[in-house]
Design a protein around this motif. Structure first.
Motif, PDB file in Angstrom:
ATOM      1  N   ASP A  57       0.827  -1.211   0.000  1.00 16.08           N
ATOM      2  CA  ASP A  57       0.000   0.000   0.000  1.00 16.08           C
ATOM      3  C   ASP A  57       0.853   1.249   0.000  1.00 16.08           C
ATOM      4  OD1 ASP A  57      -2.778  -1.136   0.444  1.00 16.08           O
ATOM      5  OD2 ASP A  57      -1.639  -2.091   2.047  1.00 16.08           O
ATOM      6  N   ASP A  58       2.124   1.091   0.341  1.00 15.40           N
ATOM      7  CA  ASP A  58       2.960   2.272   0.501  1.00 15.40           C
ATOM      8  C   ASP A  58       4.419   1.878   0.279  1.00 15.40           C
ATOM      9  OD1 ASP A  58       3.785   4.842   1.099  1.00 15.40           O
ATOM     10  OD2 ASP A  58       3.078   4.831   3.179  1.00 15.40           O
ATOM     11  N   PHE A  59       5.229   2.869  -0.005  1.00 13.85           N
ATOM     12  CA  PHE A  59       6.670   2.652  -0.207  1.00 13.85           C
ATOM     13  C   PHE A  59       7.374   3.853   0.391  1.00 13.85           C
ATOM     14  CE2 PHE A  59      10.721   2.425  -2.227  1.00 13.85           C
ATOM     15  CZ  PHE A  59      10.916   1.106  -2.623  1.00 13.85           C
ATOM     16  N   ILE A  60       8.146   3.629   1.452  1.00 14.29           N
ATOM     17  CA  ILE A  60       8.796   4.754   2.124  1.00 14.29           C
ATOM     18  C   ILE A  60      10.296   4.744   1.820  1.00 14.29           C
ATOM     19  CG2 ILE A  60       9.124   3.469   4.306  1.00 14.29           C
ATOM     20  CD1 ILE A  60       8.223   7.159   4.287  1.00 14.29           C
ATOM     21  N   ARG A  61      10.844   5.932   1.595  1.00 12.79           N
ATOM     22  CA  ARG A  61      12.291   6.047   1.356  1.00 12.79           C
ATOM     23  C   ARG A  61      12.881   6.884   2.488  1.00 12.79           C
ATOM     24  NH1 ARG A  61      13.374   8.240  -4.533  1.00 12.79           N
ATOM     25  NH2 ARG A  61      15.473   7.928  -3.708  1.00 12.79           N
ATOM     26  N   THR A  62      13.989   6.398   3.079  1.00 15.71           N
ATOM     27  CA  THR A  62      14.537   7.145   4.218  1.00 15.71           C
ATOM     28  C   THR A  62      15.187   8.460   3.783  1.00 15.71           C
ATOM     29  OG1 THR A  62      16.582   5.888   4.124  1.00 15.71           O
ATOM     30  CG2 THR A  62      14.902   5.098   5.669  1.00 15.71           C
ATOM     31  N   SER A  63      15.430   8.625   2.489  1.00 14.17           N
ATOM     32  CA  SER A  63      15.974   9.911   2.037  1.00 14.17           C
ATOM     33  C   SER A  63      14.863  10.946   1.830  1.00 14.17           C
ATOM     34  CB  SER A  63      16.765   9.733   0.736  1.00 14.17           C
ATOM     35  OG  SER A  63      15.881   9.384  -0.300  1.00 14.17           O
ATOM     36  N   ASP A  64      13.633  10.536   2.070  1.00 17.92           N
ATOM     37  CA  ASP A  64      12.504  11.447   1.881  1.00 17.92           C
ATOM     38  C   ASP A  64      12.438  12.428   3.064  1.00 17.92           C
ATOM     39  OD1 ASP A  64       9.979  12.654   1.784  1.00 17.92           O
ATOM     40  OD2 ASP A  64       9.069  10.899   0.828  1.00 17.92           O
ATOM     41  N   GLN A  65      12.836  13.644   2.778  1.00 13.56           N
ATOM     42  CA  GLN A  65      12.961  14.631   3.864  1.00 13.56           C
ATOM     43  C   GLN A  65      11.604  15.124   4.357  1.00 13.56           C
ATOM     44  OE1 GLN A  65      15.949  17.608   3.309  1.00 13.56           O
ATOM     45  NE2 GLN A  65      17.337  16.212   2.270  1.00 13.56           N
ATOM     46  N   VAL A  66      10.579  14.912   3.547  1.00 17.26           N
ATOM     47  CA  VAL A  66       9.253  15.378   3.958  1.00 17.26           C
ATOM     48  C   VAL A  66       8.533  14.304   4.776  1.00 17.26           C
ATOM     49  CG1 VAL A  66       7.007  16.188   3.127  1.00 17.26           C
ATOM     50  CG2 VAL A  66       9.120  16.857   1.934  1.00 17.26           C
ATOM     51  N   ARG A  67       8.563  13.070   4.283  1.00 18.30           N
ATOM     52  CA  ARG A  67       7.806  12.028   4.966  1.00 18.30           C
ATOM     53  C   ARG A  67       8.590  11.369   6.101  1.00 18.30           C
ATOM     54  NH1 ARG A  67       5.415   7.487   1.587  1.00 18.30           N
ATOM     55  NH2 ARG A  67       4.184   7.240   3.464  1.00 18.30           N
ATOM     56  N   HIS A  68       9.902  11.149   5.862  1.00 13.22           N
ATOM     57  CA  HIS A  68      10.639  10.331   6.837  1.00 13.22           C
ATOM     58  C   HIS A  68      11.418  11.121   7.898  1.00 13.22           C
ATOM     59  CE1 HIS A  68      12.748   6.926   8.495  1.00 13.22           C
ATOM     60  NE2 HIS A  68      13.900   7.508   8.253  1.00 13.22           N
ATOM     61  N   TRP A  69      12.135  12.132   7.477  1.00 13.60           N
ATOM     62  CA  TRP A  69      13.042  12.815   8.409  1.00 13.60           C
ATOM     63  C   TRP A  69      12.358  13.385   9.656  1.00 13.60           C
ATOM     64  CZ3 TRP A  69      17.968  15.527   6.213  1.00 13.60           C
ATOM     65  CH2 TRP A  69      18.616  14.645   5.331  1.00 13.60           C
ATOM     66  N   PRO A  70      11.200  14.006   9.509  1.00  8.30           N
ATOM     67  CA  PRO A  70      10.592  14.586  10.718  1.00  8.30           C
ATOM     68  C   PRO A  70      10.294  13.537  11.790  1.00  8.30           C
ATOM     69  CG  PRO A  70       9.518  15.422   8.745  1.00  8.30           C
ATOM     70  CD  PRO A  70      10.409  14.320   8.294  1.00  8.30           C
ATOM     71  N   ALA A  71       9.932  12.323  11.364  1.00  9.75           N
ATOM     72  CA  ALA A  71       9.627  11.267  12.344  1.00  9.75           C
ATOM     73  C   ALA A  71      10.906  10.806  13.039  1.00  9.75           C
ATOM     74  CB  ALA A  71       8.945  10.093  11.654  1.00  9.75           C
ATOM     75  N   ALA A  72      11.986  10.682  12.265  1.00  5.59           N
ATOM     76  CA  ALA A  72      13.258  10.242  12.859  1.00  5.59           C
ATOM     77  C   ALA A  72      13.725  11.274  13.887  1.00  5.59           C
ATOM     78  CB  ALA A  72      14.297  10.044  11.763  1.00  5.59           C
ATOM     79  N   ARG A  73      13.527  12.530  13.551  1.00  2.69           N
ATOM     80  CA  ARG A  73      13.926  13.598  14.484  1.00  2.69           C
ATOM     81  C   ARG A  73      13.037  13.618  15.726  1.00  2.69           C
ATOM     82  NH1 ARG A  73      14.958  17.674   9.881  1.00  2.69           N
ATOM     83  NH2 ARG A  73      17.233  17.711   9.821  1.00  2.69           N
ATOM     84  N   LYS A  74      11.743  13.382  15.496  1.00  2.00           N
ATOM     85  CA  LYS A  74      10.804  13.417  16.626  1.00  2.00           C
ATOM     86  C   LYS A  74      11.153  12.316  17.632  1.00  2.00           C
ATOM     87  CE  LYS A  74       5.821  13.327  17.532  1.00  2.00           C
ATOM     88  NZ  LYS A  74       4.494  13.361  16.905  1.00  2.00           N
ATOM     89  N   ILE A  75      11.416  11.137  17.120  1.00  2.00           N
ATOM     90  CA  ILE A  75      11.789  10.029  18.011  1.00  2.00           C
ATOM     91  C   ILE A  75      13.086  10.370  18.736  1.00  2.00           C
ATOM     92  CG2 ILE A  75      12.992   7.820  17.766  1.00  2.00           C
ATOM     93  CD1 ILE A  75      10.486   6.799  17.975  1.00  2.00           C
ATOM     94  N   TRP A  76      14.037  10.922  17.996  1.00  2.00           N
ATOM     95  CA  TRP A  76      15.328  11.282  18.608  1.00  2.00           C
ATOM     96  C   TRP A  76      15.096  12.209  19.813  1.00  2.00           C
ATOM     97  CZ3 TRP A  76      20.372   9.779  17.229  1.00  2.00           C
ATOM     98  CH2 TRP A  76      21.389  10.425  17.951  1.00  2.00           C
TER      99      TRP A  76
END
Ligand code: MSP
Length: 497
Positions: free
Chosen positions: A90-109
């Motif tokens: 249903d979805d395909f996520i790329r960790t280089s995606d600064q809009v979809r992925h980076w904010p979540a990684a930062r939030k968890i950090w």
């Protein structure tokens, strides 16, 4: 209320094109996702690519390409793989995606910040694993999996207090609150977890720029695993409080290979506990594909190209072969010879032959039409249908033993072919039309059942069979007085030349 079912694959490194092992993982998750959709569950299937880290940078350099250009190309190949194998993500996520992925990684950090501390560290880094290794993990000074000598690294890193959470994680694994399947893998983790140490969660940006900068510390880049594991929630819109996150998290299943279990069963749960988020419910662990008995490796030159395999044999055939031949939770071997044997035996002579024989008999003797009526069955016929309908093998899907589920389906196929041989309907058609109708009524029921069961594994074949008989796969059971209308078709699996 519908149940929800959230399932993920590991996200592959974009340090090279996909190989057949990646295809296997996609397919295993695809079967589970398709099965849950058929069961009516609100299913979400996520996959994607892990694009940061030293391995990826090295591969781009080797190919003489800018990293961004290189990862774009590789990510595209993994997307192509999902299409080539008819994978229903249903979805395909790329960790280089600064809009979809980076904010979540930062939030968890930021949420786990209290469990992070900076320290000078000296260690042995295996680039293949993207992890520090202990001396005791090495065999003759090299990583036993990647056969390379790890790099001696001394640097200042952020560390995550895994030790603070290991007891709690262990308890959850022991109690089954976090299921690990198969059992052998659960034991493996339980044996490892007591010795777990704190893990490095960043690398100096002067050595590794390609990644997510650590919040409020531009001198450091997030460690690729801390970044990558977050994909499971970033894709759901965790950072922007998307309702999808509330709906689907926690994951019902993370399906991963045996080499990365410890990241998923130790680091990821500990991160979630630290962030105050619920833990995934289960981790399913598959083994490794070897090729002609040997480990697949670029150096040996035996890497199986998953695109070549589908081009030669079709997605349905390779899906069948991988899912039947490789025991879901274990290692298994790939060879084109075995694939052809299974093609000829199971698909051409087994399933294809059954469908062809029964369709032709109905075409030639019943004018293409069979109105399914239980009353056309005698007691033995009724019992036969009942017995076969009770064989489903779908319980094996829920236990992550997909190969055993296919074994069961093939038991029904052999049973049906055996029934044809025994009843000799071509003789019955001439000598005893009542018996002939009875035989066909049993066989159509069996074929309906087989194609219904096959849907998660071989969705196109299941549909083709349904079309040949004019069957309706939205119903598991056959509706009384349902009119099957046989249409001529090309053979499903023509014999290989
Ligand atoms: N990027 C990490 C995973 C991060 S998940 C948050 C990674 N990538 S990988 O490309 O090396 O592996 C992706 C998946 O493929 C893993 O589950 C891995 O176990 C699996 N396989 C890699 N080689 C394999 C075989 N030879 N056979 C079957 N699966 C294999 O690890």
């Amino acid at each position: 209320m519908k149940n929800k079912f959230y399932i993920t694959t590991a996200i592959a490194y974009t340090n090279g094109p996909p190989h057949i092992g990646h295809a296997l993982e996609f397919l295993q998750v695809d079967v589970l996702a398709r099965y849950h959709r058929i069961m009516g569950d609100d299913t979400y299937f996520l996959t994607g690519t892990d694009e940061h880290g030293a391995t990826v940078v090295k591969a781009a350099e080797k190919n003489g390409k800018d990293v961004k250009v290189f990862v774009d190309e590789m990510a595209e190949k993994f997307k192509e793989l999902t299409r080539a194998y008819n994978v229903s993500n249903d979805d395909f996520i790329r960790t280089s995606d600064q809009v979809r992925h980076w904010p979540a990684a930062r939030k968890i950090w930021n949420l786990i910040k209290d469990d992070l501390y900076k320290k000078n560290y000296q260690g042995l880094y295996c680039i293949g694993h993207e992890a520090f290794m202990k001396k005791s993990d090495l065999v003759d000074g090299v990583c036993p999996l990647h056969k390379t000598e790890p790099e001696k690294i001394e640097e200042e890193n952020w560390f995550f207090k895994l030790t603070k959470y290991k007891k709690e994680v262990k308890k959850k694994i022991e109690s089954g609150e976090l299921k690990i399947i198969p059992e052998t893998r659960k034991q493996e983790i339980l044996n490892l977890i007591d010795d777990a140490e704190d893990v490095s969660f960043s690398r100096p940006s002067k050595d590794l720029k390609w990644g997510i900068p650590v919040p409020n510390d531009e001198t450091q880049t997030m460690y690729v695993w801390a970044d990558a594991l977050t994909n499971y929630i970033s894709a759901l819109g965790y950072a922007e409080e998307n309702p999808k996150f509330e709906k689907y998290w926690p994951a019902d299943v993370h399906l991963v290979g045996k080499d990365i279990l410890r990241f998923h069963a130790m680091i990821w749960p500990a991160m979630l506990l630290s962030a105050g988020l619920p833990l995934p419910k289960a981790i399913y662990v598959h083994g490794f594909i070897t090729v002609d008995g040997e480990k697949m490796s670029k150096t040996v030159g035996n890497v199986v190209d998953p695109f070549e395999a589908v081009k030669k044999y079709s997605a349905e055939v390779v899906r069948y072969f991988l899912l039947r031949e490789i025991p879901s939770g274990d290692d298994g071997d790939f060879s084109y010879k075995k694939l052809e044997e299974r093609y000829n035996g199971d698909l051409a002579n087994g399933l294809g032959n059954l469908v062809q024989r029964v369709a032709t008999l109905i075409e030639n003797n019943l004018d293409n039409e069979l109105i399914w009526d239980k009353n056309n069955l005698d007691e033995i016929g009724k019992k036969t249908v009942e017995v076969w309908f009770s064989v489903t093998g779908h319980t094996y899907i829920r236990q992550f033993e997909l190969h055993r589920s296919l074994d069961k389906i093939w038991e029904i196929i052999s049973g049906a072919n055996g029934y044809v041989d025994e009843r000799k309907p071509w003789v019955e058609a001439k000598e005893n039309p009542k018996k002939f109708l009875e035989t066909m009524t049993v066989l159509v029921a069996m074929i309906h059942h087989i194609s219904w069961l096959l849907q998660p594994f071989m969705p196109e074949t299941a549909d083709k069979i349904a079309k040949i008989f004019g069957a309706d796969l939205s119903n598991k059971e056959i509706t009384e007085n349902y009119k099957f209308i046989v249409r001529k078709s090309e053979g499903l699996f023509p014999r290989l030349k």
